[in-house]
Design a protein around this motif. Structure first.
Motif, short mmCIF file in Angstrom:
data_model
loop_
_atom_site.label_atom_id
_atom_site.label_comp_id
_atom_site.label_asym_id
_atom_site.label_seq_id
_atom_site.Cartn_x
_atom_site.Cartn_y
_atom_site.Cartn_z
N LYS A 1 6.81 4.85 2.94
CA LYS A 1 5.86 4.91 1.83
C LYS A 1 4.42 4.93 2.33
O LYS A 1 3.53 5.43 1.66
N GLU A 2 4.20 4.34 3.51
CA GLU A 2 2.86 4.27 4.09
C GLU A 2 3.03 4.11 5.60
O GLU A 2 3.92 3.40 6.05
N TYR B 1 11.38 -3.20 -0.30
CA TYR B 1 10.30 -2.77 0.58
C TYR B 1 10.18 -3.71 1.77
O TYR B 1 10.25 -4.93 1.62
N LYS C 1 -3.36 -4.54 3.95
CA LYS C 1 -2.92 -3.44 3.09
C LYS C 1 -2.65 -3.87 1.66
O LYS C 1 -2.25 -3.05 0.84
N GLY C 2 -2.83 -5.15 1.34
CA GLY C 2 -2.65 -5.60 -0.03
C GLY C 2 -1.21 -5.93 -0.40
O GLY C 2 -0.83 -5.89 -1.56
N TYR C 3 -0.41 -6.30 0.59
CA TYR C 3 0.96 -6.73 0.34
C TYR C 3 1.07 -8.21 0.66
O TYR C 3 0.19 -8.79 1.29
N GLU C 4 2.16 -8.81 0.21
CA GLU C 4 2.44 -10.19 0.59
C GLU C 4 3.90 -10.28 1.05
O GLU C 4 4.75 -9.52 0.61
N ARG D 1 6.01 -7.30 -0.98
CA ARG D 1 5.74 -6.80 -2.34
C ARG D 1 4.23 -6.70 -2.46
O ARG D 1 3.48 -7.32 -1.68
N ARG D 2 3.77 -5.92 -3.41
CA ARG D 2 2.33 -5.77 -3.64
C ARG D 2 1.73 -7.09 -4.07
O ARG D 2 2.33 -7.82 -4.88
N SER D 3 0.56 -7.44 -3.55
CA SER D 3 -0.16 -8.66 -3.96
C SER D 3 -0.62 -8.52 -5.39
O SER D 3 -0.97 -7.44 -5.84
N LYS D 4 -0.64 -9.65 -6.08
CA LYS D 4 -1.11 -9.67 -7.48
C LYS D 4 -2.59 -10.00 -7.48
O LYS D 4 -2.98 -11.14 -7.65
N GLU D 5 -3.42 -8.99 -7.28
CA GLU D 5 -4.87 -9.25 -7.22
C GLU D 5 -5.54 -8.90 -8.52
O GLU D 5 -5.12 -8.11 -9.28
#
Length: 171
Positions: free
Chosen positions: A12-13, A106, A135-138, A167-171
């Motif tokens: 994905k990246e 992921y 990268k904004g993941y956790e 998983r994507r961070s909840k920002e």
């Protein structure tokens, strides 16, 4: 590694040695023995399983990678099961082995070569966790170490990876 089956995933990246991968579900046969916390008997026990030491006495193809993970204070080792056995997985005869479904998800991964050691794995894990955060993941699960080559392959030519569920961070 082309002749060995691996879990399927889509990248994905990607940035250098770092990737975010989306894995499809797959199954593993896992060795865990509290009396063997450093996992010294894992590989041979798993190898016997794929060499007909299972309830069906089925020969099962070797796959890559061999996956290690620390659970509580015990290291586990797992072989990925080939897709041809997914609807009829032979059960292990050895009580230290279990069949485990790995759900789709992921993972952040870093690929590195050389002889893997605890020190090297820790350094690579630290690098990967820094990249994950950038990268904004956790992190959403336990770190795994993936080994793609047998020990007789010279270190320079070995492929190893660190995998961390994310998983994507909840920002």
């Amino acid at each position: 590694m082309g002749r060995y089956e691996s879990p399927e995933y889509r990248v994905k990246e990607k940035e250098g040695a770092f990737e975010i991968r989306e894995y499809q579900e797959y199954y593993v046969v896992k060795y865990k023995e509290n009396e063997d916390p450093m996992n010294s008997g894992g590989f041979q026990t798993l190898f016997r399983y794929i060499s007909k030491n299972n309830e069906k006495e089925a020969k099962i193809s070797m796959t890559v990678p061999v996956i290690e993970k620390k659970e509580e204070e015990v290291y586990t080792m797992a072989f990925v099961l080939p897709k041809e056995h997914l609807h009829d997985i032979p059960l292990p005869k050895d009580k230290r082995l279990s069949i485990e479904k790995i759900e789709e998800g992921y993972y952040a991964a870093i690929t590195f070569s050389g002889v893997s050691s605890g020190k090297v794995e820790k350094e690579q894990e630290t690098r990967l966790k820094e990249w994950i955060s950038k990268k904004g993941y956790e992190v959403s699960g336990e770190t795994r170490v993936a080994y793609y080559n047998p020990p007789f392959i010279p270190g320079l030519f070995r492929r190893n990876e660190i995998w961390i569920p994310v998983r994507r961070s909840k920002e």
